[in-house]
Design a protein around this motif. Structure first.
Motif, PDB file in Angstrom:
ATOM      1  N   GLU A   1       0.834  -1.213   0.000  1.00  0.00           N
ATOM      2  CA  GLU A   1       0.000   0.000   0.000  1.00  0.00           C
ATOM      3  C   GLU A   1       0.863   1.256   0.000  1.00  0.00           C
ATOM      4  O   GLU A   1       0.534   2.255  -0.637  1.00  0.00           O
ATOM      5  N   ARG A   2       1.966   1.186   0.720  1.00  0.00           N
ATOM      6  CA  ARG A   2       2.885   2.336   0.774  1.00  0.00           C
ATOM      7  C   ARG A   2       3.444   2.614  -0.627  1.00  0.00           C
ATOM      8  O   ARG A   2       3.459   3.761  -1.084  1.00  0.00           O
ATOM      9  N   SER A   3       3.883   1.553  -1.314  1.00  0.00           N
ATOM     10  CA  SER A   3       4.396   1.712  -2.685  1.00  0.00           C
ATOM     11  C   SER A   3       3.314   2.221  -3.626  1.00  0.00           C
ATOM     12  O   SER A   3       3.584   3.031  -4.513  1.00  0.00           O
ATOM     13  N   ARG A   4       2.090   1.737  -3.440  1.00  0.00           N
ATOM     14  CA  ARG A   4       0.981   2.181  -4.289  1.00  0.00           C
ATOM     15  C   ARG A   4       0.729   3.672  -4.095  1.00  0.00           C
ATOM     16  O   ARG A   4       0.545   4.424  -5.063  1.00  0.00           O
ATOM     17  N   LYS A   5       0.745   4.129  -2.857  1.00  0.00           N
ATOM     18  CA  LYS A   5       0.532   5.554  -2.554  1.00  0.00           C
ATOM     19  C   LYS A   5       1.652   6.401  -3.165  1.00  0.00           C
ATOM     20  O   LYS A   5       1.390   7.436  -3.782  1.00  0.00           O
TER      21      LYS A   5
ATOM     22  N   GLY B   1       3.447   5.523  -5.686  1.00  0.00           N
ATOM     23  CA  GLY B   1       3.278   5.384  -7.135  1.00  0.00           C
ATOM     24  C   GLY B   1       2.276   6.373  -7.707  1.00  0.00           C
ATOM     25  O   GLY B   1       2.477   6.924  -8.799  1.00  0.00           O
ATOM     26  N   GLU B   2       1.179   6.605  -6.995  1.00  0.00           N
ATOM     27  CA  GLU B   2       0.190   7.588  -7.444  1.00  0.00           C
ATOM     28  C   GLU B   2       0.836   8.963  -7.576  1.00  0.00           C
ATOM     29  O   GLU B   2       0.594   9.693  -8.549  1.00  0.00           O
ATOM     30  N   ALA B   3       1.660   9.321  -6.597  1.00  0.00           N
ATOM     31  CA  ALA B   3       2.331  10.625  -6.621  1.00  0.00           C
ATOM     32  C   ALA B   3       3.365  10.688  -7.748  1.00  0.00           C
ATOM     33  O   ALA B   3       3.519  11.730  -8.394  1.00  0.00           O
ATOM     34  N   ILE B   4       4.045   9.579  -7.998  1.00  0.00           N
ATOM     35  CA  ILE B   4       5.031   9.538  -9.091  1.00  0.00           C
ATOM     36  C   ILE B   4       4.325   9.752 -10.427  1.00  0.00           C
ATOM     37  O   ILE B   4       4.732  10.593 -11.231  1.00  0.00           O
TER      38      ILE B   4
ATOM     39  N   VAL C   1      11.751   6.074 -17.063  1.00  0.00           N
ATOM     40  CA  VAL C   1      12.809   5.066 -16.968  1.00  0.00           C
ATOM     41  C   VAL C   1      12.937   4.709 -15.495  1.00  0.00           C
ATOM     42  O   VAL C   1      13.382   5.530 -14.692  1.00  0.00           O
ATOM     43  N   ILE C   2      12.515   3.504 -15.156  1.00  0.00           N
ATOM     44  CA  ILE C   2      12.596   3.114 -13.754  1.00  0.00           C
ATOM     45  C   ILE C   2      13.912   2.400 -13.477  1.00  0.00           C
ATOM     46  O   ILE C   2      14.474   1.746 -14.344  1.00  0.00           O
TER      47      ILE C   2
ATOM     48  N   LEU D   1       8.860   0.118  -6.330  1.00  0.00           N
ATOM     49  CA  LEU D   1       7.857   0.814  -7.141  1.00  0.00           C
ATOM     50  C   LEU D   1       6.581  -0.003  -7.256  1.00  0.00           C
ATOM     51  O   LEU D   1       6.611  -1.237  -7.273  1.00  0.00           O
ATOM     52  N   SER D   2       5.477   0.695  -7.390  1.00  0.00           N
ATOM     53  CA  SER D   2       4.191   0.022  -7.550  1.00  0.00           C
ATOM     54  C   SER D   2       4.089  -0.594  -8.940  1.00  0.00           C
ATOM     55  O   SER D   2       4.809  -0.215  -9.874  1.00  0.00           O
ATOM     56  N   ASP D   3       3.167  -1.539  -9.079  1.00  0.00           N
ATOM     57  CA  ASP D   3       2.925  -2.164 -10.379  1.00  0.00           C
ATOM     58  C   ASP D   3       2.476  -1.136 -11.415  1.00  0.00           C
ATOM     59  O   ASP D   3       2.804  -1.243 -12.594  1.00  0.00           O
ATOM     60  N   GLU D   4       1.748  -0.109 -10.979  1.00  0.00           N
ATOM     61  CA  GLU D   4       1.267   0.925 -11.893  1.00  0.00           C
ATOM     62  C   GLU D   4       2.439   1.732 -12.471  1.00  0.00           C
ATOM     63  O   GLU D   4       2.439   2.072 -13.653  1.00  0.00           O
ATOM     64  N   VAL D   5       3.430   2.031 -11.652  1.00  0.00           N
ATOM     65  CA  VAL D   5       4.606   2.753 -12.140  1.00  0.00           C
ATOM     66  C   VAL D   5       5.392   1.859 -13.087  1.00  0.00           C
ATOM     67  O   VAL D   5       5.843   2.301 -14.150  1.00  0.00           O
ATOM     68  N   ARG D   6       5.554   0.597 -12.720  1.00  0.00           N
ATOM     69  CA  ARG D   6       6.262  -0.345 -13.606  1.00  0.00           C
ATOM     70  C   ARG D   6       5.567  -0.428 -14.964  1.00  0.00           C
ATOM     71  O   ARG D   6       6.229  -0.466 -16.004  1.00  0.00           O
ATOM     72  N   ALA D   7       4.240  -0.448 -14.970  1.00  0.00           N
ATOM     73  CA  ALA D   7       3.488  -0.550 -16.225  1.00  0.00           C
ATOM     74  C   ALA D   7       3.639   0.716 -17.075  1.00  0.00           C
ATOM     75  O   ALA D   7       3.606   0.640 -18.304  1.00  0.00           O
TER      76      ALA D   7
END
Length: 156
Positions: free
Chosen positions: A50-54, A56-59, A70-71, A109-115
């Protein structure tokens, strides 16, 4: 002048990290216009995912149209310094785009950032603290710039 962006999670806390990053930042600005966004660490009370997801939203909210995300990830592509230089040249030479290097927090990193990433690279086969990863990335980008300008810094 070509642009490079950075999105990092968390402020640098260790003096050696701040000093080293400042050192290479000053060297890099001779070659590129640099933009930086520092994302606040996710709430410590949250579970790691959840921390990574939060975070990730900001990223993702900081990425602009034309940004090439580029991650930096332990599972990313292995590159030599010369290969990184070639990628930097390709990304900075393209009109209306800029590479944006993203380093997550302690839980990655969250899955959303990776995607959303167009590229994933690794600095080492070993897991690095994110403060050290920042310092190593800045040094490698400086090295890439000197390779592209045929300056005597990188030796094969």
């Amino acid at each position: 002048m070509s642009r490079i962006g950075f999105i990092w999670v968390g402020k640098l806390k260790e003096p050696f990290s701040r000093d080293g990053c400042d050192h290479y930042w000053k060297k890099l600005v001779r070659f590129f216009k640099l933009d930086e966004a520092v994302i606040r660490d996710g709430p410590g009370k949250l579970p790691p995912v959840e921390r990574s997801r939060k975070e990730g939203e900001a990223i993702l909210a900081r990425l602009a149209p034309g940004d090439v995300a580029v991650i930096l990830d332990e599972h990313g592509e292995r590159l030599t310094s010369r290969q990184l230089a070639a990628f930097v040249e390709k990304w900075t030479d393209a009109p209306n785009q800029r590479p944006v290097f993203i380093i997550g927090g302690p839980f990655g990193l969250s899955d959303e950032v990776r995607a959303a990433a167009r590229a994933s690279i690794r600095l080492s086969d070993m897991t690095l603290p994110h403060e050290l990863a920042r310092l190593m990335l800045l040094e490698q980008l400086y090295r890439a710039a000197t390779i592209l300008k045929n300056m005597p810094y990188h030796h094969d």
